[in-house]
Structure formats: structure tokens, C-alpha cells
Design a protein around this motif. Sequence first.
Motif, PDB file in Angstrom:
ATOM      1  N   GLU A   1     -11.593   0.099  -2.752  1.00 50.02           N
ATOM      2  CA  GLU A   1     -11.028  -1.143  -3.242  1.00 50.02           C
ATOM      3  C   GLU A   1     -10.014  -0.916  -4.346  1.00 50.02           C
ATOM      4  O   GLU A   1      -9.308  -1.827  -4.742  1.00 50.02           O
ATOM      5  CB  GLU A   1     -12.145  -2.058  -3.746  1.00 50.02           C
ATOM      6  CG  GLU A   1     -13.111  -2.474  -2.635  1.00 50.02           C
ATOM      7  CD  GLU A   1     -14.289  -3.240  -3.191  1.00 50.02           C
ATOM      8  OE1 GLU A   1     -14.625  -3.002  -4.360  1.00 50.02           O
ATOM      9  OE2 GLU A   1     -14.863  -4.051  -2.467  1.00 50.02           O
ATOM     10  N   LEU A   2      -9.995   0.295  -4.884  1.00 51.90           N
ATOM     11  CA  LEU A   2      -9.099   0.586  -5.994  1.00 51.90           C
ATOM     12  C   LEU A   2      -7.822   1.259  -5.546  1.00 51.90           C
ATOM     13  O   LEU A   2      -6.754   1.025  -6.092  1.00 51.90           O
ATOM     14  CB  LEU A   2      -9.803   1.517  -6.999  1.00 51.90           C
ATOM     15  CG  LEU A   2     -11.091   1.004  -7.627  1.00 51.90           C
ATOM     16  CD1 LEU A   2     -11.675   2.100  -8.489  1.00 51.90           C
ATOM     17  CD2 LEU A   2     -10.805  -0.212  -8.451  1.00 51.90           C
ATOM     18  N   THR A   3      -7.945   2.135  -4.573  1.00 54.16           N
ATOM     19  CA  THR A   3      -6.857   3.046  -4.262  1.00 54.16           C
ATOM     20  C   THR A   3      -5.926   2.451  -3.218  1.00 54.16           C
ATOM     21  O   THR A   3      -6.364   2.083  -2.127  1.00 54.16           O
ATOM     22  CB  THR A   3      -7.411   4.378  -3.750  1.00 54.16           C
ATOM     23  OG1 THR A   3      -8.395   4.832  -4.664  1.00 54.16           O
ATOM     24  CG2 THR A   3      -6.309   5.405  -3.636  1.00 54.16           C
ATOM     25  N   PRO A   4      -4.656   2.383  -3.507  1.00 49.61           N
ATOM     26  CA  PRO A   4      -3.716   1.863  -2.518  1.00 49.61           C
ATOM     27  C   PRO A   4      -3.438   2.894  -1.441  1.00 49.61           C
ATOM     28  O   PRO A   4      -3.598   4.094  -1.649  1.00 49.61           O
ATOM     29  CB  PRO A   4      -2.463   1.591  -3.353  1.00 49.61           C
ATOM     30  CG  PRO A   4      -2.533   2.583  -4.463  1.00 49.61           C
ATOM     31  CD  PRO A   4      -3.997   2.747  -4.770  1.00 49.61           C
ATOM     32  N   HIS A   5      -3.052   2.407  -0.296  1.00 47.67           N
ATOM     33  CA  HIS A   5      -2.610   3.296   0.776  1.00 47.67           C
ATOM     34  C   HIS A   5      -1.140   3.608   0.514  1.00 47.67           C
ATOM     35  O   HIS A   5      -0.309   2.702   0.432  1.00 47.67           O
ATOM     36  CB  HIS A   5      -2.792   2.638   2.134  1.00 47.67           C
ATOM     37  CG  HIS A   5      -2.582   3.579   3.278  1.00 47.67           C
ATOM     38  ND1 HIS A   5      -3.524   4.508   3.662  1.00 47.67           N
ATOM     39  CD2 HIS A   5      -1.529   3.749   4.100  1.00 47.67           C
ATOM     40  CE1 HIS A   5      -3.068   5.204   4.677  1.00 47.67           C
ATOM     41  NE2 HIS A   5      -1.860   4.756   4.974  1.00 47.67           N
ATOM     42  N   ILE A   6      -0.814   4.881   0.355  1.00 48.37           N
ATOM     43  CA  ILE A   6       0.528   5.281  -0.067  1.00 48.37           C
ATOM     44  C   ILE A   6       1.480   5.207   1.124  1.00 48.37           C
ATOM     45  O   ILE A   6       1.229   5.812   2.180  1.00 48.37           O
ATOM     46  CB  ILE A   6       0.518   6.705  -0.657  1.00 48.37           C
ATOM     47  CG1 ILE A   6      -0.543   6.810  -1.748  1.00 48.37           C
ATOM     48  CG2 ILE A   6       1.895   7.060  -1.203  1.00 48.37           C
ATOM     49  CD1 ILE A   6      -0.729   8.224  -2.278  1.00 48.37           C
ATOM     50  N   HIS A   7       2.555   4.475   0.954  1.00 50.29           N
ATOM     51  CA  HIS A   7       3.591   4.363   1.977  1.00 50.29           C
ATOM     52  C   HIS A   7       4.930   4.785   1.383  1.00 50.29           C
ATOM     53  O   HIS A   7       5.209   4.524   0.213  1.00 50.29           O
ATOM     54  CB  HIS A   7       3.718   2.924   2.485  1.00 50.29           C
ATOM     55  CG  HIS A   7       2.502   2.423   3.184  1.00 50.29           C
ATOM     56  ND1 HIS A   7       2.167   2.792   4.467  1.00 50.29           N
ATOM     57  CD2 HIS A   7       1.524   1.571   2.771  1.00 50.29           C
ATOM     58  CE1 HIS A   7       1.045   2.190   4.818  1.00 50.29           C
ATOM     59  NE2 HIS A   7       0.631   1.442   3.807  1.00 50.29           N
ATOM     60  N   ALA A   8       5.764   5.427   2.214  1.00 53.30           N
ATOM     61  CA  ALA A   8       7.118   5.763   1.776  1.00 53.30           C
ATOM     62  C   ALA A   8       8.044   4.560   1.875  1.00 53.30           C
ATOM     63  O   ALA A   8       9.046   4.486   1.167  1.00 53.30           O
ATOM     64  CB  ALA A   8       7.676   6.920   2.616  1.00 53.30           C
ATOM     65  N   TRP A   9       7.692   3.604   2.742  1.00 57.88           N
ATOM     66  CA  TRP A   9       8.558   2.440   2.927  1.00 57.88           C
ATOM     67  C   TRP A   9       7.737   1.169   2.740  1.00 57.88           C
ATOM     68  O   TRP A   9       6.759   0.930   3.423  1.00 57.88           O
ATOM     69  CB  TRP A   9       9.189   2.461   4.325  1.00 57.88           C
ATOM     70  CG  TRP A   9       9.986   1.232   4.636  1.00 57.88           C
ATOM     71  CD1 TRP A   9       9.654   0.227   5.484  1.00 57.88           C
ATOM     72  CD2 TRP A   9      11.257   0.879   4.098  1.00 57.88           C
ATOM     73  NE1 TRP A   9      10.620  -0.746   5.526  1.00 57.88           N
ATOM     74  CE2 TRP A   9      11.637  -0.359   4.675  1.00 57.88           C
ATOM     75  CE3 TRP A   9      12.128   1.479   3.191  1.00 57.88           C
ATOM     76  CZ2 TRP A   9      12.830  -0.996   4.364  1.00 57.88           C
ATOM     77  CZ3 TRP A   9      13.319   0.838   2.891  1.00 57.88           C
ATOM     78  CH2 TRP A   9      13.663  -0.378   3.472  1.00 57.88           C
ATOM     79  N   HIS A  10       8.138   0.350   1.811  1.00 60.78           N
ATOM     80  CA  HIS A  10       7.471  -0.922   1.554  1.00 60.78           C
ATOM     81  C   HIS A  10       8.386  -2.096   1.832  1.00 60.78           C
ATOM     82  O   HIS A  10       8.103  -3.216   1.393  1.00 60.78           O
ATOM     83  CB  HIS A  10       7.027  -0.985   0.086  1.00 60.78           C
ATOM     84  CG  HIS A  10       5.989   0.027  -0.266  1.00 60.78           C
ATOM     85  ND1 HIS A  10       4.648  -0.169  -0.014  1.00 60.78           N
ATOM     86  CD2 HIS A  10       6.095   1.252  -0.828  1.00 60.78           C
ATOM     87  CE1 HIS A  10       3.966   0.891  -0.429  1.00 60.78           C
ATOM     88  NE2 HIS A  10       4.819   1.763  -0.917  1.00 60.78           N
ATOM     89  N   GLY A  11       9.469  -1.812   2.511  1.00 61.53           N
ATOM     90  CA  GLY A  11      10.433  -2.887   2.725  1.00 61.53           C
ATOM     91  C   GLY A  11      11.379  -2.997   1.536  1.00 61.53           C
ATOM     92  O   GLY A  11      11.326  -2.229   0.574  1.00 61.53           O
ATOM     93  N   ILE A  12      12.275  -3.952   1.640  1.00 58.41           N
ATOM     94  CA  ILE A  12      13.222  -4.176   0.555  1.00 58.41           C
ATOM     95  C   ILE A  12      12.539  -5.027  -0.514  1.00 58.41           C
ATOM     96  O   ILE A  12      12.295  -6.217  -0.322  1.00 58.41           O
ATOM     97  CB  ILE A  12      14.496  -4.864   1.072  1.00 58.41           C
ATOM     98  CG1 ILE A  12      15.176  -4.006   2.135  1.00 58.41           C
ATOM     99  CG2 ILE A  12      15.453  -5.152  -0.082  1.00 58.41           C
ATOM    100  CD1 ILE A  12      16.402  -4.649   2.761  1.00 58.41           C
ATOM    101  N   ASN A  13      12.227  -4.397  -1.616  1.00 54.80           N
ATOM    102  CA  ASN A  13      11.533  -5.105  -2.694  1.00 54.80           C
ATOM    103  C   ASN A  13      12.177  -4.734  -4.029  1.00 54.80           C
ATOM    104  O   ASN A  13      13.195  -4.015  -4.082  1.00 54.80           O
ATOM    105  CB  ASN A  13      10.046  -4.773  -2.695  1.00 54.80           C
ATOM    106  CG  ASN A  13       9.792  -3.273  -2.723  1.00 54.80           C
ATOM    107  OD1 ASN A  13      10.686  -2.492  -3.076  1.00 54.80           O
ATOM    108  ND2 ASN A  13       8.597  -2.866  -2.350  1.00 54.80           N
TER     109      ASN A  13
END
Length: 803
Positions: free
Chosen positions: A518-530
Motif C-alpha cells: 500500500e506504500l510503494t508505487p509501481h515505478i513507470h518510465a511514462w506517466h503521460g504528459i503531466n
Amino acid sequence: MVTVLIAILLPFVCAALIPLLYRRLRRVTHLGWFVLSVPFILFLLLARYIPQLAEGKTFIHTYEWIPSFNINFTTYLDGLSMIFGLLITGVGSLVILYSIFYLSTKESLHHFYCYLLLFMGAMLGVVFSDNLMVLYTFWELTSVSSFLLIAFWHHRKASRAGAKKAMMITVFGGLSMLAGFLMLYVASHTFSIREIVANVEVIRDHTLFTPALILILLGAFTKSAQFPFHIWLPDAMEAPTPVSAYLHSATMVKAGIYLVARFSPVFGGEAVWFWLVSVIGLVTLFWGSFNAVRQTDLKALLAFSTVSQLGLIMSLFGLGSVGHYYGYEENSILYTQASFAALFHLVNHSTFKGALFMMVGIVDHEVGTRDIRRLGGLMSFMPITFTIAVIGSFSMAGLPPFNGFLSKEMFFAAVLAIRDVEAFSIADIGLFFPIVAWVASIFTFVYSLILISRTFLGKLQPEKIDKKPHEAPLGMLISPIILCLLVVGIFFFPNILGHYILEPAMASIYPTFPTTSELTPHIHAWHGINAELLMTVGVIIIGIILFKTLKSWKPLYRLFSQKYTFNTYYNRMIEMSENGSQKLTNKYMTGNLTHYFVYIYVFFVALIAGYFVWSDAMTFNFDKDSAIESYELILVFVMIFAAVWMIFAKGRVTAMLLNGVLGYSIAFFFVIFRAPDLALTQLVVESVTTALFLLCFKYLPDLMPELPRKRVQWSKALISIFVGATVTIVGLAVVHYDRFEPVATYFNDAYELAGGSNIVNTILGDFRAFDTMLEVVVLLIAGLGVYALTKLKPRKEEADHEN
């Protein structure tokens, strides 16, 4: 847990063996291969526990050391200590492999590797210790061993100065940290970090909680080169490149980061902790990146970039501490991701910065200079080194496809999210965090471009370099290549690292949270344009513009006068302290023996008499005293007469005879009080010393003392009277002090058990024997020192340096 104990002790054992074995080992193989086996084996031993830690297990074992003071050698292996243990041993293995080919065999390699192993063991002791006092012991040992490593080339003045500065600043912080640890002990009644975390709600209201917080942070900030204590790190770059790659990118400077992470469960959620850690981290991030741009030495540039990156990690831990304020709530998970980003960038920084330091070492080793004003055009001569530089620099700048991009995006996400936090009045200055982070990232991008372009691009300047450039041997390239492969590999497979390494470390920082998923995010190289991606695009665009126009705005650095730098203030402080201590010493070290006795006696009277005046210990009861006989009074008056006459004696022989009268009178008192053995000893000693004095002084002229001024005479008389009165009062107070059981009871039982028939003989035979044994040991050590000095010969390498 035996593995952790082996991990801590093995480097120390091997360091102790090196002076004994290095002569034999160097005939067979390079000493570095023997040393390389130590961190490599330890890395494999620790790696075996990664799956178990990922399942939430921890390992603890206690070895009793000083249980009466609650100080035990307790080792603790959890996710947080594992991540540092793997960095210490893994990067240590690559650094030692690199040093085998980097350092000349003419160097004092046995000293170098001995110091390196001492440092490695000390760092492992820091991260695996649960007891605060044991942690502090290893903490200061890292300062001592790093001092030896930085000053390895001790024939260089700059190396000695850099080592001394690092030692003074980090030891100052260590002493502050020790005071904080003691305050925590007073508040919690335990030295165990686990027990302090478990009882944190009890100690939060203690008056020493906030002072302990500030003092512990001082230790962390000095060790991790945070503003304004960062000034020691650039000067420490005088160390050999393997030392810089190990101490100043992956290990020593991360000790302060470890301390902040380990104590986040204790102090996290406090406003003081949040503001100090996050703001000082951001200021360090900006100041380091801003000053890195102006550097002309490659190692100096990397030094300030290290300061900057350490500030980034520190600020993330500060931002993540907000999660402790909210407790376990869904909306607090966003803020705990800052701590996850800090751990992620901790690993990433060790990979790309270690590779960059080794790259700079290769350039210096093969070209003969690190000055970017003399470099350029090396890409065609050193293509592999150029590739290492590109991968490391672009990862440091936060560009894809390198691991630095992932953690930098998470950093941007954290500083943007913190604006919405309602605690600690953060919303009032919420824009401060993203603006400083973005500006500092622009400078980071600029100095990364400078590192690549000024070293490898452009035209070669053969007239300005000392050697013909060529690629480094394969042995020097293996370690940075492995680190670069990790830089790229983590980018494409970040969640393997996240699940097995970072999630258990997060569970250590947030022990009250039920699960790490519940704490750790799933690491992504692309999160869209943010917003984070737009900030990165802005960093690249503005960074390129600033790099292209560098010559037009770089003169702005001249506005920062050297008179007002932190280094200048540090040097002035050292100079003032040295001059002040010299003046003070000259005032009391007059060479006059009378002055020295005055100092001793005045201090004695002030301390002892002052205690009696301000306490109620001065109680006397003469009812139980024996009657004073007439012959005892006669002896007392004889001693008084001899002592007074000795003062006015005008001949040395007369003075010595009167001194003998005092000694023999004391012997008579021993006889009266039925201590014949002491009387005989006193008679023999007094006879021998009186005879020796007479033999020596009879050939000297008579005393012709210059009569001092009456004021001086009266002052000495008063001092004498006060000293005599103080000693008398102490004697009477001791005899009549009845608040504790007298020590005679202990000695009565002891001498009967020892089989003696006389208590004095038993004390002299048994208790005095220990003192005699220690005196013999002291003489033995002094003898060994004299023998070593007589056998000392100039080393060949020192003679080579002098030539």
C-alpha cells in the motif's frame, strides 16, 4: 545472527592481517585481489537474505558487551540496513577492483587497503547496529578511517589539509550526535533504536526530545555535507580517486542519510524535523548545483554535484516525514512516496556517481590532468570512457533511458504534492519547494553538459596536456562499465529493485503501516504528459540555453567575493583559535615552577573547598576519636618546625636535611600507628632520596634567593594556608563521613579470603599487583616504541617522492 556479525568483523580482521601478510602476498599476487574477496563474499552473504526481507522478516541478535550500562552489541538486519549494506559491499568490491589497476605498485598499498577495510567495517557497523552507543563508536571510526584515506598521499599539503577539515567538521557533528543520543537515553531509558521507536509516543512529550532531534541532525548534516557544513567535501577530493568513488559517492556521505532515515520513525511528524531536513536539503541541492557550474577541476565539479544530490535525497526524507504526522491514512501515502523516491535515488546516485568518479580518475590517469580548461577532444581517443561519461552524466541530469530520470520524476512529483499539505503551515510557502527543485535541476543539467562537452568534445589541446591520450586498460574499465549497466538496467527493470530492496526499506521507515504494497508505487518510465514531465522539458530547454550562453553569464560568479565564503570563515575560525590558544598557553606556560604550583594549588582549593562550602559534606564528630598523646604532639611540632625552617633556609644542603626530617617523622608516625612495614619502606626511601639529593646538591652554590615583593609573599602565604586547611578538612571529613558503609568492611572480607594475616600486606600483595602489572605493560609499550623508532628506515616510496 552470525552473518551480520561476520559482515562487521571480517573487514577488521583482514585489516589486522594485512600488515602481517602483505610482504608474502605481494610475491604471489597483487594485494588488492586478497582484499577484493572480503566485500565480494560479504555481498553474496547479505544477498542471500534479500528474499526473506522482501517477505517482511527481520533478523536481530544481541551479544552482551556492557550489560550493566545497557550497552550491548546488538545487530539488526532489516530492509533499511540491507540497502546500505549492499551498497557498502557491492560498490566496495568494484572500487577495490578499480584500485588494483589505478594505484601504482610503488604506493603504500598495504596502508591503503588496511584503511579501506577499516572504513568498510566501520560503515557496516553503523548500519547494522541497534545500540546507540555502538553506532556512535562505529560512526567516529568512519571519521578516523576516512581521515587516513583522504590523507593517503600525505606528502601533499592539500591532502593533509582536506583530511583535517573533514575530520574536524564530521567529528564535531559526531559529538553533537552523541549528546543527542544521551538525551534520547534519558528520555527513553534505553539505547536500543527499536525500543525507542516502539515507545516514541511516550518520549515525544519529554523536554529533551527537541534538543535531541536538533543535535542528532547536526551529526547527520555534517557527515552528509549539508549546507553549510558542505565545505569539507570538495577539499576531500584530494584523496585518490578510488577513495572519492567509495567514500564520497556511495558510503560515508550516505551515513547521514541513513541516520535521518533510521530516526524518521522517531522524529518524523515533528514540525522542527520537517522544516530542518526538507529546507536544508533543498538549499544544499541548489547551492551545490549552482557552484558546480563554476568549477574547472573535474573532481571539484563532481564534489559539488555530490553535495547537490545529497541535498536532494535529504529533502525527500524531510518531505516524506509528513506521512508520520498523518499516520496511516489513504491520503498520506502520497507523502510517503517521497521517502520511497529518496531510497530510490540513493541507489541511483551510487551507481551513476560511482561511474563518474571512476571516469574522472581514468581521464586523470591517462591524460595527466583534470582541468577542463586543458581538456577537450578526447572522445575519439577514449570512446569507452566517453560512453561511461555520457551514461553517468545524463542519469545525473535526469534524462531517459537512465535510472536518474525515474527518481528525478518522483522528486518533482513529491515537491508538487507537498503544496497541498495542511500540516506545519506548508501551504503558505508551498511554491518554494517546486521552484527551488526546478532551478537546481536546471543547473544540474548545465554542469552535466559541461562535464561531457569540455572533456570529450571540441578540439584536442595536445600542448596543454601531459600525456598522449589513449583508452584505459580493461581492468580500469570493468567497474565503471558494471555501474553503467546498472544505470541502464534499473531504468528498464526498476520494479525488481523496488520489490526486493526498496519496499523492505520502506517498511523499516514506516513500521506502523500494515503492508508495504500500500506504500510503494509501481515505478513507470511514462506517466503521460503531466506537470513532472513538463518540468523536465523546461529543465532541458532552459539548461541548453544557459549552456550555450555560459560565457555571457558565468562572470556573475565574480560577484561572490572570496572574502565572504564559508571556507574563508572556516579558515579564519581555525586561525583565530590557533592564535588564541597560543596566546593563552604563553601566558600560563611561563617556565617558572612557582607559577605552575600556584595554578595547581589554586585550582585544588577552588574545587575541593568550593564543594565543601556549597554542600553539607563538611560534618565532623570528634566524640569517637582517640586521645592525642604528648609524643604525637612533639612529632607534629617537629614537622611544623622543619617545614617552616625549610622555607627560610639559605643553603640547599640545609633544605634537604630538613626535608629528611619530615620524611623520618612520617616514618615514626607509621611506627606509632603499628604499620612497621610501611615505616621500614618510608625509612629506606627517605634515606636513599636524602642521600641522592645531598650527593647532587652539595656541588651546587648556596641558595641566594631574591626576596619577592611583600604582596607576592602574602599571596603565597595565603595559598599555603588555604591548601593546608583544605587538606586538613578533607582528612577530617573522610574520617567522620558516615553516610556510606566504610571501605574497611570490604577490605576486611577481602584479606581474609586472600589468606592473609595483615590487611596492609594483603592490599600491597594483591591489589597493588594489578597496578604493577599495568605499569609493566606501559613499560613494554614504551620499549616497543623505542625499538620501532630505532629500527625505522625511510621508505622507498617516500624517497621517490622527495626525488
